[in-house]
Write an enzyme that holds these catalytic residues in place. Structure first.
Site, PDB file in Angstrom:
ATOM      1  N   LYS A 182     -17.954  -3.853   6.447  1.00 35.32           N
ATOM      2  CA  LYS A 182     -19.344  -2.841   6.455  1.00 35.32           C
ATOM      3  C   LYS A 182     -20.776  -3.840   6.454  1.00 35.32           C
ATOM      4  O   LYS A 182     -20.831  -4.634   6.362  1.00 35.32           O
ATOM      5  CB  LYS A 182     -18.887  -2.262   5.005  1.00 35.32           C
ATOM      6  CG  LYS A 182     -17.608  -2.331   4.500  1.00 35.32           C
ATOM      7  CD  LYS A 182     -17.898  -1.465   2.801  1.00 35.32           C
ATOM      8  CE  LYS A 182     -16.182  -0.910   2.537  1.00 35.32           C
ATOM      9  NZ  LYS A 182     -16.234  -2.031   1.190  1.00 35.32           N
ATOM     10  N   LYS A 231      -1.234  10.704   8.677  1.00 36.47           N
ATOM     11  CA  LYS A 231      -1.524  11.330   9.949  1.00 36.47           C
ATOM     12  C   LYS A 231      -3.107  10.712  10.062  1.00 36.47           C
ATOM     13  O   LYS A 231      -3.436  10.278   8.686  1.00 36.47           O
ATOM     14  CB  LYS A 231      -1.970  12.906   8.612  1.00 36.47           C
ATOM     15  CG  LYS A 231      -2.767  14.136   9.996  1.00 36.47           C
ATOM     16  CD  LYS A 231      -1.723  14.444  10.746  1.00 36.47           C
ATOM     17  CE  LYS A 231      -2.671  14.704  11.941  1.00 36.47           C
ATOM     18  NZ  LYS A 231      -1.776  15.848  13.813  1.00 36.47           N
ATOM     19  N   TYR A 232      -3.291  10.999  11.043  1.00 36.74           N
ATOM     20  CA  TYR A 232      -4.826  10.211  11.666  1.00 36.74           C
ATOM     21  C   TYR A 232      -5.777  11.415  11.348  1.00 36.74           C
ATOM     22  O   TYR A 232      -5.584  12.387  12.115  1.00 36.74           O
ATOM     23  CB  TYR A 232      -4.607   9.703  13.436  1.00 36.74           C
ATOM     24  CG  TYR A 232      -6.062   8.692  13.401  1.00 36.74           C
ATOM     25  CD1 TYR A 232      -6.081   7.970  13.662  1.00 36.74           C
ATOM     26  CD2 TYR A 232      -6.301   9.040  14.537  1.00 36.74           C
ATOM     27  CE1 TYR A 232      -7.842   7.409  13.298  1.00 36.74           C
ATOM     28  CE2 TYR A 232      -7.576   9.449  15.375  1.00 36.74           C
ATOM     29  CZ  TYR A 232      -7.859   8.014  14.752  1.00 36.74           C
ATOM     30  OH  TYR A 232      -9.368   7.377  15.022  1.00 36.74           O
ATOM     31  N   HIS A 255     -15.831   7.332   4.747  1.00 36.49           N
ATOM     32  CA  HIS A 255     -15.004   6.581   3.553  1.00 36.49           C
ATOM     33  C   HIS A 255     -16.128   6.519   2.396  1.00 36.49           C
ATOM     34  O   HIS A 255     -17.260   6.014   2.185  1.00 36.49           O
ATOM     35  CB  HIS A 255     -15.100   4.655   4.209  1.00 36.49           C
ATOM     36  CG  HIS A 255     -14.619   3.618   3.459  1.00 36.49           C
ATOM     37  ND1 HIS A 255     -13.773   2.846   3.816  1.00 36.49           N
ATOM     38  CD2 HIS A 255     -15.443   3.549   2.511  1.00 36.49           C
ATOM     39  CE1 HIS A 255     -13.386   2.155   2.779  1.00 36.49           C
ATOM     40  NE2 HIS A 255     -14.246   2.524   1.462  1.00 36.49           N
ATOM     41  N   LYS A 280       0.839  -1.159  -0.332  1.00 36.91           N
ATOM     42  CA  LYS A 280       0.078  -0.616   0.403  1.00 36.91           C
ATOM     43  C   LYS A 280       0.899   1.296  -0.418  1.00 36.91           C
ATOM     44  O   LYS A 280       0.497   2.714  -0.770  1.00 36.91           O
ATOM     45  CB  LYS A 280      -0.811  -0.211   0.996  1.00 36.91           C
ATOM     46  CG  LYS A 280      -1.564  -1.458   1.128  1.00 36.91           C
ATOM     47  CD  LYS A 280      -3.027  -1.184   2.200  1.00 36.91           C
ATOM     48  CE  LYS A 280      -3.998  -2.359   2.662  1.00 36.91           C
ATOM     49  NZ  LYS A 280      -3.764  -3.209   1.154  1.00 36.91           N
ATOM     50  N   VAL A 289     -18.560  -7.218  -2.108  1.00 35.67           N
ATOM     51  CA  VAL A 289     -19.769  -7.355  -1.622  1.00 35.67           C
ATOM     52  C   VAL A 289     -21.150  -5.641  -2.208  1.00 35.67           C
ATOM     53  O   VAL A 289     -21.896  -6.378  -2.636  1.00 35.67           O
ATOM     54  CB  VAL A 289     -19.784  -7.044  -0.130  1.00 35.67           C
ATOM     55  CG1 VAL A 289     -21.229  -7.728   0.214  1.00 35.67           C
ATOM     56  CG2 VAL A 289     -18.822  -8.566   0.339  1.00 35.67           C
ATOM     57  N   GLY A 291      -8.716  -3.993   7.957  1.00 33.77           N
ATOM     58  CA  GLY A 291      -8.632  -2.981   9.315  1.00 33.77           C
ATOM     59  C   GLY A 291      -7.504  -3.597  10.203  1.00 33.77           C
ATOM     60  O   GLY A 291      -7.469  -3.262  11.467  1.00 33.77           O
ATOM     61  N   ARG A 308     -26.475  -5.562   4.384  1.00 39.83           N
ATOM     62  CA  ARG A 308     -26.172  -6.485   5.113  1.00 39.83           C
ATOM     63  C   ARG A 308     -26.517  -7.552   6.579  1.00 39.83           C
ATOM     64  O   ARG A 308     -26.942  -7.090   7.124  1.00 39.83           O
ATOM     65  CB  ARG A 308     -24.402  -6.740   5.111  1.00 39.83           C
ATOM     66  CG  ARG A 308     -23.977  -5.952   3.776  1.00 39.83           C
ATOM     67  CD  ARG A 308     -22.242  -6.250   4.614  1.00 39.83           C
ATOM     68  NE  ARG A 308     -21.301  -5.658   3.659  1.00 39.83           N
ATOM     69  CZ  ARG A 308     -20.694  -6.430   3.552  1.00 39.83           C
ATOM     70  NH1 ARG A 308     -19.209  -7.168   3.972  1.00 39.83           N
ATOM     71  NH2 ARG A 308     -19.399  -5.332   2.285  1.00 39.83           N
ATOM     72  N   ARG A 361     -11.090  -6.230  -6.642  1.00 35.04           N
ATOM     73  CA  ARG A 361     -11.701  -7.355  -7.079  1.00 35.04           C
ATOM     74  C   ARG A 361     -13.208  -7.012  -7.100  1.00 35.04           C
ATOM     75  O   ARG A 361     -13.428  -5.722  -6.683  1.00 35.04           O
ATOM     76  CB  ARG A 361     -12.107  -8.428  -5.692  1.00 35.04           C
ATOM     77  CG  ARG A 361     -12.427  -7.429  -3.909  1.00 35.04           C
ATOM     78  CD  ARG A 361     -12.538  -7.902  -2.708  1.00 35.04           C
ATOM     79  NE  ARG A 361     -12.854  -7.411  -1.245  1.00 35.04           N
ATOM     80  CZ  ARG A 361     -12.017  -6.602  -0.801  1.00 35.04           C
ATOM     81  NH1 ARG A 361     -10.293  -6.485  -1.064  1.00 35.04           N
ATOM     82  NH2 ARG A 361     -12.597  -5.344   0.423  1.00 35.04           N
TER      83      ARG A 361
HETATM   84  C1  MV4 Z   1      -7.221   5.346   8.474  1.00 34.03           C
HETATM   85  C2  MV4 Z   1      -8.309   5.822   9.334  1.00 34.03           C
HETATM   86  C3  MV4 Z   1      -7.867   7.296   9.977  1.00 34.03           C
HETATM   87  N1  MV4 Z   1      -7.014   8.277   9.665  1.00 34.03           N
HETATM   88  N2  MV4 Z   1      -6.427   5.679   8.348  1.00 34.03           N
HETATM   89  C4  MV4 Z   1      -9.176   0.837   8.991  1.00 34.03           C
HETATM   90  C5  MV4 Z   1      -8.893   0.221   7.686  1.00 34.03           C
HETATM   91  C6  MV4 Z   1      -8.758   0.114   6.844  1.00 34.03           C
HETATM   92  N3  MV4 Z   1      -8.495  -0.075   5.658  1.00 34.03           N
HETATM   93  C7  MV4 Z   1      -7.793   2.041   7.078  1.00 34.03           C
HETATM   94  N4  MV4 Z   1      -9.089   2.514   8.576  1.00 34.03           N
HETATM   95  C8  MV4 Z   1      -8.619   3.668   8.846  1.00 34.03           C
HETATM   96  N5  MV4 Z   1      -7.904   4.397   8.416  1.00 34.03           N
HETATM   97  C9  MV4 Z   1      -6.111   6.925   9.391  1.00 34.03           C
HETATM   98  N6  MV4 Z   1      -4.550   7.713   8.505  1.00 34.03           N
HETATM   99  C10 MV4 Z   1      -9.444   5.810   9.848  1.00 34.03           C
HETATM  100  C11 MV4 Z   1      -9.764   4.246   9.597  1.00 34.03           C
HETATM  101  C12 MV4 Z   1     -10.849   3.768  10.062  1.00 34.03           C
HETATM  102  C13 MV4 Z   1     -11.963   3.417   9.010  1.00 34.03           C
HETATM  103  C14 MV4 Z   1     -12.167   3.717   7.681  1.00 34.03           C
HETATM  104  C15 MV4 Z   1     -12.791   3.174   6.585  1.00 34.03           C
HETATM  105  C16 MV4 Z   1     -14.062   3.462   7.614  1.00 34.03           C
HETATM  106  C17 MV4 Z   1     -14.354   2.431   8.487  1.00 34.03           C
HETATM  107  C18 MV4 Z   1     -13.197   2.825   9.191  1.00 34.03           C
HETATM  108  C19 MV4 Z   1     -13.095   2.139  10.935  1.00 34.03           C
HETATM  109  C20 MV4 Z   1     -12.059   2.556  11.342  1.00 34.03           C
HETATM  110  C21 MV4 Z   1     -11.009   3.375  11.515  1.00 34.03           C
END
Ligand code: MV4
Length: 446
Positions: free
Chosen positions: A238, A202-203, A209, A117, A295, A166, A338, A292
């Site tokens: 989801k 960065k968080y 999403h 990634k 769902v 996740g 779902r 892919r």
């Molecule tokens: C993140 C985020 C916040 N900041 N990245 C969760 C699954 C993984 N594919 C990436 N995820 C996240 N990445 C940054 N920099 C929050 C999540 C995240 C999340 C993302 C999409 C849908 C649901 C989520 C639930 C918790 C955390």
């Protein structure tokens, strides 16, 4: 290459969805199944069925040797992997190529490349597709991680480059946590994903999403089929998806869609794929590619009128895309719920048993994609998805009305389901206003 005989290396509703597409296309369908799944609808409705194992996914739907051997004996032209299982497995796609069987998905070398990634992030950056601040090459040391984190500021997210669903992600609030967590994250990533490559982003505290459905043929033509909103998740599963989204303005959505297409071209993507973005306020950031069919593909089908499974098969058989971008318009609104066999009173623990009586809704604006029938034994070996209720109408408001009406018509006796959760969501004021984020469900389930 004409696809006349197709092996479906999957189970449940998606296996049935692919059987249905094959029938409409005049393709001979063969479904693989495990002993536990022998009495299921895909097995009954496919032209042929072949048992490929018993028990756990490892010993059945993930057993690539058994699946390839069945495919060879039955002389199939192509394998559709569905979602999950072997769908994004580069090694499996490579074996298919070696055996001259068409893998319905991107080429093995593309799957191999996009596994990392951080690498895809670097391509996005080069192409000017927005990404979250962080690094785009695998972190080699905690010193390098500290430097990146200091530059972008805490909180950060430390992610395994080959992680997914996740798994392999940690929120880090300050430097001493990073120093403590970095080696643990490395170790965990090595064990879980076979690579200790990590990267930092960065968080975002409360993102949405949003994802773009892309379709690409083998001649460099790429189109998008608009966006989906998938913020309503529980523990990275989801629960409810919609198309399009209220998260962004029309102008921003168009930009995001164009960025997804540019990135798809940049990684030589073919077949159907999803480009995931995080959205914060009016900004979006590319996160990852899902190589892919997903769902939630029906909400895109209901708003574009395009059959994604048929398009996947057409593209894989070497046809050019039959749509130009200008021919594709998203109209109205769609939502997917779902329906899972799980117990809302017991922390949504999977619920197994005999589904004695199953009644699904119908009527205007309703589609049900499910492989479940009255009397079916539901085992807990595989996932808990019983099926998907998809509703569609001219607006989001109408979807909610049809959704409530249809939800009241569902009757499943014998196993516990999450239908009560869907009803709560549909009646929630914030949900109705479109005021949702990835944290939305915490209020309901924790
Ligand atoms: C993140 C985020 C916040 N900041 N990245 C969760 C699954 C993984 N594919 C990436 N995820 C996240 N990445 C940054 N920099 C929050 C999540 C995240 C999340 C993302 C999409 C849908 C649901 C989520 C639930 C918790 C955390």
């Amino acid at each position: 290459m004409k696809i006349k005989k197709l092996l479906i290396a999957n189970r449940g509703e998606i296996a049935l969805r692919i059987v249905r597409a094959c029938k409409e296309m005049g393709i001979h369908s063969i479904v693989t199944y495990s002993v536990e799944d022998r009495n299921t609808l895909p097995v009954m409705l496919a032209d042929e069925a072949v048992c490929i194992g018993k028990g756990s996914p490892q010993d059945s739907y993930l057993n690539s040797a058994q699946i390839i051997s069945a495919a060879t004996l039955l002389n199939v032209d192509a394998i559709h992997p569905g979602y999950g299982f072997l769908s994004e497995n580069a090694a499996f796609a490579r074996i298919c190529e070696d055996y001259k069987i068409k893998f319905i998905g991107p080429r093995a070398d593309v799957l191999e490349k996009i596994k990392d990634k951080a690498h895809v992030r670097s391509i996005a950056k080069k192409l000017g597709v927005p990404i979250l601040p962080g690094n785009v090459t695998p972190l080699k040391s905690v010193a390098e991680a500290r430097k990146t984190a200091k530059e972008i500021g805490y909180p950060i997210m430390l992610k395994a480059a080959q992680g997914g669903g996740g798994r392999g992600i940690r929120i880090i609030n300050q430097e001493d946590e990073l120093i403590e967590q970095f080696p643990l994250a490395q170790q965990e990533a090595k064990v879980s994903f076979g690579s200790d490559n990590l990267y930092i982003e960065k968080y975002l505290e409360n993102p949405r999403h949003v994802e773009v459905q892309v379709l690409a043929d083998e001649y460099g033509n790429v189109v998008h089929l608009g966006v989906r909103e998938c913020s309503i998740q529980r523990r990275h599963q989801k629960i409810l998806e919609e198309a399009p989204t209220m998260a962004l303005s029309k102008e921003k959505i168009e930009k995001l869609e164009e960025d997804a297409v540019r990135l798809a071209k940049g990684i030589n993507y073919t077949n159907a794929g999803t480009f995931e973005f995080l959205v914060d306020k009016d900004n979006y950031y590319f996160m990852e590619v899902n190589a892919r069919i997903q769902v939630e593909h029906p909400v895109t089908e209901q708003t574009t009128g395009i059959d994604l499974i048929k398009e996947q098969i057409n593209v894989a058989s070497g046809k050019k895309l039959s749509y130009k971008q200008k021919d594709i318009v998203q109209k109205g609104w769609a939502m997917e719920f779902r329906i899972n066999a799980e117990d809302p009173e017991n922390n949504f623990r999977p619920s197994a048993g005999r589904a004695e009586l199953v009644i699904f809704p119908g009527g205007r604006g309703v589609r049900v994609d499910s492989h479940i029938y009255s009397g079916q034994e539901i085992s807990h070996i595989y996932d808990s998805l019983l099926g998907k209720l998809i509703v569609f109408g001219k607006s989001r408001e109408e979807c909610i009305k049809i959704g409530k009406r249809a939800m009241d018509e569902i009757f499943i006796k014998g196993v516990k389901t999450n239908i009560s959760l869907h009803k709560k969501i549909l009646n929630d004021k914030d949900f109705q206003k479109g005021n949702i984020s990835t944290n939305f469900l915490k209020r309901f389930t924790e």
